[in-house]
Design a protein around this motif. Structure first.
Motif, mmCIF file in Angstrom:
data_model
loop_
_atom_site.group_PDB
_atom_site.id
_atom_site.type_symbol
_atom_site.label_atom_id
_atom_site.label_comp_id
_atom_site.label_asym_id
_atom_site.label_seq_id
_atom_site.Cartn_x
_atom_site.Cartn_y
_atom_site.Cartn_z
ATOM 1 N N LYS A 33 -5.564 -1.072 -6.866
ATOM 2 C CA LYS A 33 -6.777 -0.362 -6.486
ATOM 3 C C LYS A 33 -6.330 0.993 -5.967
ATOM 4 C CE LYS A 33 -10.821 -0.239 -3.511
ATOM 5 N NZ LYS A 33 -11.649 0.282 -4.626
ATOM 6 N N TYR A 34 -6.937 2.036 -6.505
ATOM 7 C CA TYR A 34 -6.573 3.393 -6.115
ATOM 8 C C TYR A 34 -7.733 4.066 -5.388
ATOM 9 C CZ TYR A 34 -3.094 2.554 -9.795
ATOM 10 O OH TYR A 34 -2.090 2.011 -10.562
ATOM 11 N N ALA A 35 -7.399 4.914 -4.426
ATOM 12 C CA ALA A 35 -8.423 5.748 -3.807
ATOM 13 C C ALA A 35 -9.046 6.620 -4.887
ATOM 14 C CB ALA A 35 -7.808 6.598 -2.707
ATOM 15 N N GLN A 36 -10.346 6.864 -4.768
ATOM 16 C CA GLN A 36 -11.056 7.637 -5.791
ATOM 17 C C GLN A 36 -10.370 8.972 -6.052
ATOM 18 O OE1 GLN A 36 -14.959 7.848 -4.060
ATOM 19 N NE2 GLN A 36 -15.459 5.738 -4.575
ATOM 20 N N ASN A 94 -11.961 0.219 6.970
ATOM 21 C CA ASN A 94 -12.344 0.193 5.561
ATOM 22 C C ASN A 94 -13.754 0.753 5.439
ATOM 23 O OD1 ASN A 94 -10.399 -2.214 6.085
ATOM 24 N ND2 ASN A 94 -10.211 -1.753 3.909
ATOM 25 N N HIS A 110 0.844 -1.200 0.000
ATOM 26 C CA HIS A 110 0.000 0.000 0.000
ATOM 27 C C HIS A 110 0.877 1.247 0.000
ATOM 28 C CE1 HIS A 110 -3.938 -1.920 1.330
ATOM 29 N NE2 HIS A 110 -3.057 -2.911 1.389
ATOM 30 N N TRP A 170 -4.717 7.352 2.758
ATOM 31 C CA TRP A 170 -4.507 6.151 1.963
ATOM 32 C C TRP A 170 -4.630 6.455 0.475
ATOM 33 C CZ3 TRP A 170 -7.951 3.146 -1.110
ATOM 34 C CH2 TRP A 170 -7.460 1.894 -1.474
ATOM 35 N N SER A 209 -18.820 2.333 1.324
ATOM 36 C CA SER A 209 -19.358 3.351 0.407
ATOM 37 C C SER A 209 -18.246 3.942 -0.447
ATOM 38 C CB SER A 209 -20.053 4.463 1.188
ATOM 39 O OG SER A 209 -21.195 3.982 1.849
ATOM 40 N N LEU A 210 -17.146 4.270 0.185
ATOM 41 C CA LEU A 210 -16.021 4.858 -0.526
ATOM 42 C C LEU A 210 -15.191 3.800 -1.243
ATOM 43 C CD1 LEU A 210 -14.776 7.341 2.227
ATOM 44 C CD2 LEU A 210 -16.117 7.900 0.198
ATOM 45 N N ARG A 211 -15.333 2.556 -0.801
ATOM 46 C CA ARG A 211 -14.494 1.465 -1.308
ATOM 47 C C ARG A 211 -13.018 1.785 -1.095
ATOM 48 N NH1 ARG A 211 -17.495 -0.671 -6.834
ATOM 49 N NH2 ARG A 211 -19.554 -0.905 -5.916
ATOM 50 N N ASN A 212 -12.740 2.419 0.028
ATOM 51 C CA ASN A 212 -11.385 2.855 0.372
ATOM 52 C C ASN A 212 -10.997 2.319 1.736
ATOM 53 O OD1 ASN A 212 -11.072 4.442 -1.885
ATOM 54 N ND2 ASN A 212 -11.011 6.386 -0.769
ATOM 55 N N TRP A 213 -9.683 2.294 1.961
ATOM 56 C CA TRP A 213 -9.177 2.222 3.310
ATOM 57 C C TRP A 213 -9.269 3.655 3.840
ATOM 58 C CZ3 TRP A 213 -4.924 -1.521 5.023
ATOM 59 C CH2 TRP A 213 -5.098 -2.770 4.397
ATOM 60 N N PHE A 230 -6.756 -6.411 7.366
ATOM 61 C CA PHE A 230 -6.715 -5.196 6.554
ATOM 62 C C PHE A 230 -5.938 -4.121 7.305
ATOM 63 C CE2 PHE A 230 -9.212 -6.534 3.078
ATOM 64 C CZ PHE A 230 -10.190 -7.383 3.568
#
Lengths: 119, 111
Positions: A59-62, B93, A35, A47, B96-100, A104
């Protein structure tokens, strides 16, 4: 022992790109997600995303989609994180970290790489 | 504005007990995701302190403990020591955001 060693500090101009490396040792690199987390001066942790070294899946943060690219070179157990279109608010310490197996959470961290964006 | 809310600061005298809260919502902690805690000493990288709500990695003193209930979690530190002065972050986690997601961090001052 597990170690993540990152590349050195960078100074970049706005609009440029930066690529930070993270060399892993002491464990099977391909078996653990890597990460990336950043920390702006005096601020909290943010993150950015992950890469799985075995598959190369990411996988990227939005917030960073379209501007961040994570790659890896399994032959040298190294992960990379590239940010393009740098802005002044990208000035931060960038950390790589290993995801703890079965959880996680992040159990080993690199020492951090300071990226300064300034004209 | 962080998805997980922590108090900006807490303080305590040596030997005392302090707690740090981490408040989330139904899309993260309340959705059943585990909460993890990190300690960041000044000028250093974060260190995993608690994983899976209440589990300590080897080497972490049992003065540190974690718990989770509903949409919140807490980190407790007993027998405060000067070396505990650091920033503490919760992480989980978010569906909704699908983020950490991380909390905004709490600065612990040992008086």
């Amino acid at each position: 022992q597990v170690q993540l060693v990152q590349s050195g500090a960078e100074v970049k101009k706005p609009g440029a790109s930066v690529k930070v490396s993270c060399k892993a040792s002491g464990y099977p690199f391909s078996d653990y997600y890597v990460h990336w987390v950043r920390q702006a001066p005096g601020q909290g942790l943010e993150w950015m995303g992950w890469i799985h070294p075995n598959s190369g899946g990411t996988k990227y943060a939005q917030k960073f989609q379209g501007r961040v690219t994570m790659t890896r070179d399994t032959s040298i157990s190294t992960a990379y994180m590239e940010v393009s279109g740098l802005r002044s608010d990208d000035t931060a310490v960038y950390y790589c970290a290993r995801q703890k197996s079965g959880t996680f959470s992040l159990d080993y961290w690199g020492q951090g790489t300071l990226v300064t964006v300034s004209s | 504005q962080s998805v997980l809310t922590q108090p900006p600061s807490v303080s305590g005298a040596p030997g005392q007990r302090v707690t740090i809260s981490c408040t989330g919502s139904r899309s993260n902690i309340g959705a059943g995701y585990d909460v993890h805690w990190y300690q960041q000493l000044p000028g250093t990288a974060p260190k995993l302190l608690i994983h899976g709500n209440s589990n300590r990695p080897s080497g972490v003193p049992d003065r540190f403990s974690g718990s989770k209930s509903g949409t919140s979690a807490s980190l407790a530190i007993t027998g405060l020591q000067a070396e505990d002065e650091a920033d503490y972050y919760c992480q989980s986690n978010d569906s909704s955001l699908r983020n950490w997601v991380f909390g905004g961090g709490t600065k612990l001052t040992v008086l």
